[in-house]
Scaffold this active site. Structure first.
Site, PDB file in Angstrom:
ATOM      1  N   LYS A   1       1.097   2.221  -8.796  1.00 24.60           N
ATOM      2  CA  LYS A   1       1.981   1.043  -8.736  1.00 24.60           C
ATOM      3  C   LYS A   1       1.848   0.192  -9.991  1.00 24.60           C
ATOM      4  O   LYS A   1       2.800  -0.412 -10.447  1.00 24.60           O
ATOM      5  CB  LYS A   1       1.638   0.177  -7.507  1.00 24.60           C
ATOM      6  CG  LYS A   1       1.897   0.872  -6.196  1.00 24.60           C
ATOM      7  CD  LYS A   1       1.511   0.000  -5.013  1.00 24.60           C
ATOM      8  CE  LYS A   1       0.024  -0.281  -4.919  1.00 24.60           C
ATOM      9  NZ  LYS A   1      -0.816   0.895  -4.655  1.00 24.60           N
TER      10      LYS A   1
ATOM     11  N   ASP B   1      -3.623   3.480  -4.919  1.00 27.61           N
ATOM     12  CA  ASP B   1      -3.871   4.212  -6.166  1.00 27.61           C
ATOM     13  C   ASP B   1      -2.750   5.194  -6.493  1.00 27.61           C
ATOM     14  O   ASP B   1      -2.978   6.210  -7.148  1.00 27.61           O
ATOM     15  CB  ASP B   1      -5.216   4.974  -6.124  1.00 27.61           C
ATOM     16  CG  ASP B   1      -6.362   4.070  -5.702  1.00 27.61           C
ATOM     17  OD1 ASP B   1      -6.404   2.942  -6.198  1.00 27.61           O
ATOM     18  OD2 ASP B   1      -7.186   4.482  -4.873  1.00 27.61           O
TER      19      ASP B   1
ATOM     20  N   GLN C   1      -2.746  -1.861  -2.607  1.00 32.18           N
ATOM     21  CA  GLN C   1      -3.121  -0.831  -1.627  1.00 32.18           C
ATOM     22  C   GLN C   1      -1.891   0.008  -1.243  1.00 32.18           C
ATOM     23  O   GLN C   1      -0.946   0.072  -2.011  1.00 32.18           O
ATOM     24  CB  GLN C   1      -3.811  -1.431  -0.395  1.00 32.18           C
ATOM     25  CG  GLN C   1      -5.186  -2.018  -0.695  1.00 32.18           C
ATOM     26  CD  GLN C   1      -5.138  -3.424  -1.261  1.00 32.18           C
ATOM     27  OE1 GLN C   1      -4.385  -4.256  -0.795  1.00 32.18           O
ATOM     28  NE2 GLN C   1      -5.933  -3.696  -2.261  1.00 32.18           N
TER      29      GLN C   1
ATOM     30  N   GLY D   1      -7.007  -2.592  -7.990  1.00 32.08           N
ATOM     31  CA  GLY D   1      -7.262  -2.449  -9.415  1.00 32.08           C
ATOM     32  C   GLY D   1      -6.062  -1.739  -9.990  1.00 32.08           C
ATOM     33  O   GLY D   1      -5.856  -0.559  -9.710  1.00 32.08           O
ATOM     34  N   HIS D   2      -5.223  -2.455 -10.692  1.00 33.23           N
ATOM     35  CA  HIS D   2      -4.052  -1.820 -11.282  1.00 33.23           C
ATOM     36  C   HIS D   2      -4.381  -1.440 -12.717  1.00 33.23           C
ATOM     37  O   HIS D   2      -4.646  -2.298 -13.546  1.00 33.23           O
ATOM     38  CB  HIS D   2      -2.843  -2.759 -11.250  1.00 33.23           C
ATOM     39  CG  HIS D   2      -2.220  -2.834  -9.890  1.00 33.23           C
ATOM     40  ND1 HIS D   2      -1.131  -3.612  -9.608  1.00 33.23           N
ATOM     41  CD2 HIS D   2      -2.527  -2.203  -8.752  1.00 33.23           C
ATOM     42  CE1 HIS D   2      -0.808  -3.463  -8.335  1.00 33.23           C
ATOM     43  NE2 HIS D   2      -1.653  -2.616  -7.800  1.00 33.23           N
TER      44      HIS D   2
END
Ligand code: IMP
Length: 430
Positions: free
Chosen positions: A17, A14, A225, A41-42
């Site tokens: 990225k 988080d 991650q 989750g981007h």
């Protein structure tokens, strides 16, 4: 400058990225995801519109970019199809020329998700706090040679035979944990249509990447991650089940190490973590509340509030070493605005020892104490600042201290979630 850029998280994920790969991806030819699955989750914001991507690389938002999902990604076929159709509905061109998926990628199947959740409930207070997306059980099956892979979806006989060999044992485990066994026919009904849709996208993705690099194209590898969640180098066992660090990109993607590789390590201006496990600079008081509220620190996949705390320089030095980071991106500096003093962990004390670099293994040691220094804060809103010289003095000083303490240049500064809220301090592409 390099034609191959790896973007890796230096904390517990988080870090931002998604925003960085989206921004740098606009100038890439290929963007490749190399590990993890739908646990990631981007979140990217384009022209004020929020898009959350779990499996498709964020490069997909740039029409000229080719996206690759490599063999060490664990693919959740249902979520993947949902994501592909939402992207298509939002006007993005989702066609095999733009998205190549490894034939060898292992699938996350309903029994992996069931086992993930059942194991977590059985673990009680010792639970890892997984995303419940079946990641651990899917990677166990991959290394246990029980995986069902993307290519198996395209051949009904092969899929049936594969499921017949692996499902009984998985079902026995599910029953052991008090869950309901899954029927092979139901899985076949679910998976065969998925196979028909995905078939045109399946490819030898190592060949796609190797060819692109050979032609001198710009390839961006995006990790999911972060380093402290790496299964080998992180806060084991409170980790994810994949290799999350930068150099893993090449073996996991099926290519050698490209010449001129740059590694962009992404860090937030403070620290967050979702799920269980040690977090020595965690703050459950005002600082944590400020960061969570102002930084909207809620999981992109699960919606869980993220644990928040001070920047941890010794852990970052460890992460920089493990990743071989050549450049840094400092994210969410704006979130610190409004704090009178900003605490920073500059070292750790362990008995008589002072540690300037700390291995995450040590985080559970009872005698490990963070050394916290406070630096002056600022009140101005940094969003909208386009030039580093326009930053308030204390924000410039915070940046200078981080760069000096980590001895790696900060190439990119993020001051808000929009693409425009970014200051580039050096160019990362030739
Ligand atoms: P899993 O990857 O779902 O097995 O979860 C293992 C650990 O990794 C848990 O602490 C999760 O909260 C954490 N985790 C997994 N994916 C992400 C992510 O994308 N961001 C932050 N934490 C993550």
């Amino acid at each position: 400058m390099s034609r191959c850029l790896v973007v890796a998280g230096l904390q517990w994920g988080d870090e931002g990225k998604g925003k960085v790969t989206d921004l740098l991806g606009t100038r890439a030819d290929v963007v490749a995801r190399y590990q993890g699955g739908a646990n990631a989750g981007h979140t990217v914001v384009v022209s004020g519109r929020k898009v959350v991507l779990h499996q498709v690389p964020s490069g997909v938002l740039t029409p000229t970019v080719r996206c690759v999902i490599g063999p060490a990604v664990v693919l959740d076929p249902e979520t993947l199809l949902d994501e592909m159709s939402s992207l298509a509905a939002a006007g993005h061109d989702i066609v095999p020329e733009r998205l190549a998926i490894s034939r060898a990628a292992n699938l996350v199947l309903p029994y992996h998700k069931a086992l993930d959740r059942l194991r977590e409930s059985a673990a009680g207070v010792d639970r890892i706090g997984t995303t419940g997306r079946g990641i651990g059980p899917a990677y166990e099956d991959m290394v246990g040679r029980r995986g069902v892979r993307a290519a198996d979806l395209c051949d009904a006989d092969r899929l049936r035979a594969r499921l017949a060999s692996v499902l009984p044992e998985r079902n026995a485990l599910i029953r052991h944990f008090g869950g309901d066994a899954l029927a092979q026919d139901d899985l076949m009904d679910l998976l065969l249509p998925v196979g028909r849709t995905l078939a045109p996208y399946l490819a030898d993705t190592g060949a796609v990447l190797s060819e692109a690099l050979g032609e001198g194209r710009r390839v961006l590898f995006e990790s999911a991650q972060g380093t402290l969640l790496d299964v080998l180098h992180g806060t084991y066992p409170y980790v994810t089940s994949s290799l999350t660090t930068a150099m893993a990109a090449f073996p996991l993607s099926g290519i050698g190490v490209p010449r001129d590789t740059a590694v962009l390590g992404i860090l937030k201006a403070y620290t967050t973590r979702v799920g269980g496990g040690p977090f020595p600079t965690e703050d459950s008081g005002d600082l944590g509340a400020h960061l969570r509220t102002r930084g909207a620190e809620f999981g992109a996949t699960t919606g869980r509030p993220r644990r928040c705390g001070a920047l941890d320089l010794p852990a970052l030095r460890f992460a920089i070493r493990v990743n071989g980071a050549t450049h840094l991106a400092l994210m969410k500096l704006d979130v610190l605005g409004g704090l009178d003093r900003i605490p920073v962990c500059t070292a750790y004390r362990a008995g008589a020892q002072t540690l300037h670099v700390v291995h995450p293994d040590r985080f559970s040691d009872p005698d490990l104490v963070p050394v916290i220094e406070e630096v002056p804060g600022w009140t101005e809103d940094l969003r909208g600042v386009r030039d580093e010289d326009d930053l308030p003095g204390p924000a410039r000083e915070y940046l200078r201290r981080i760069e000096e303490a980590l001895a790696v240049p900060v190439s990119l500064l993020s001051l808000g979630s929009d693409r425009a809220d970014t200051v580039f301090r050096s160019d990362l592409w030739p």
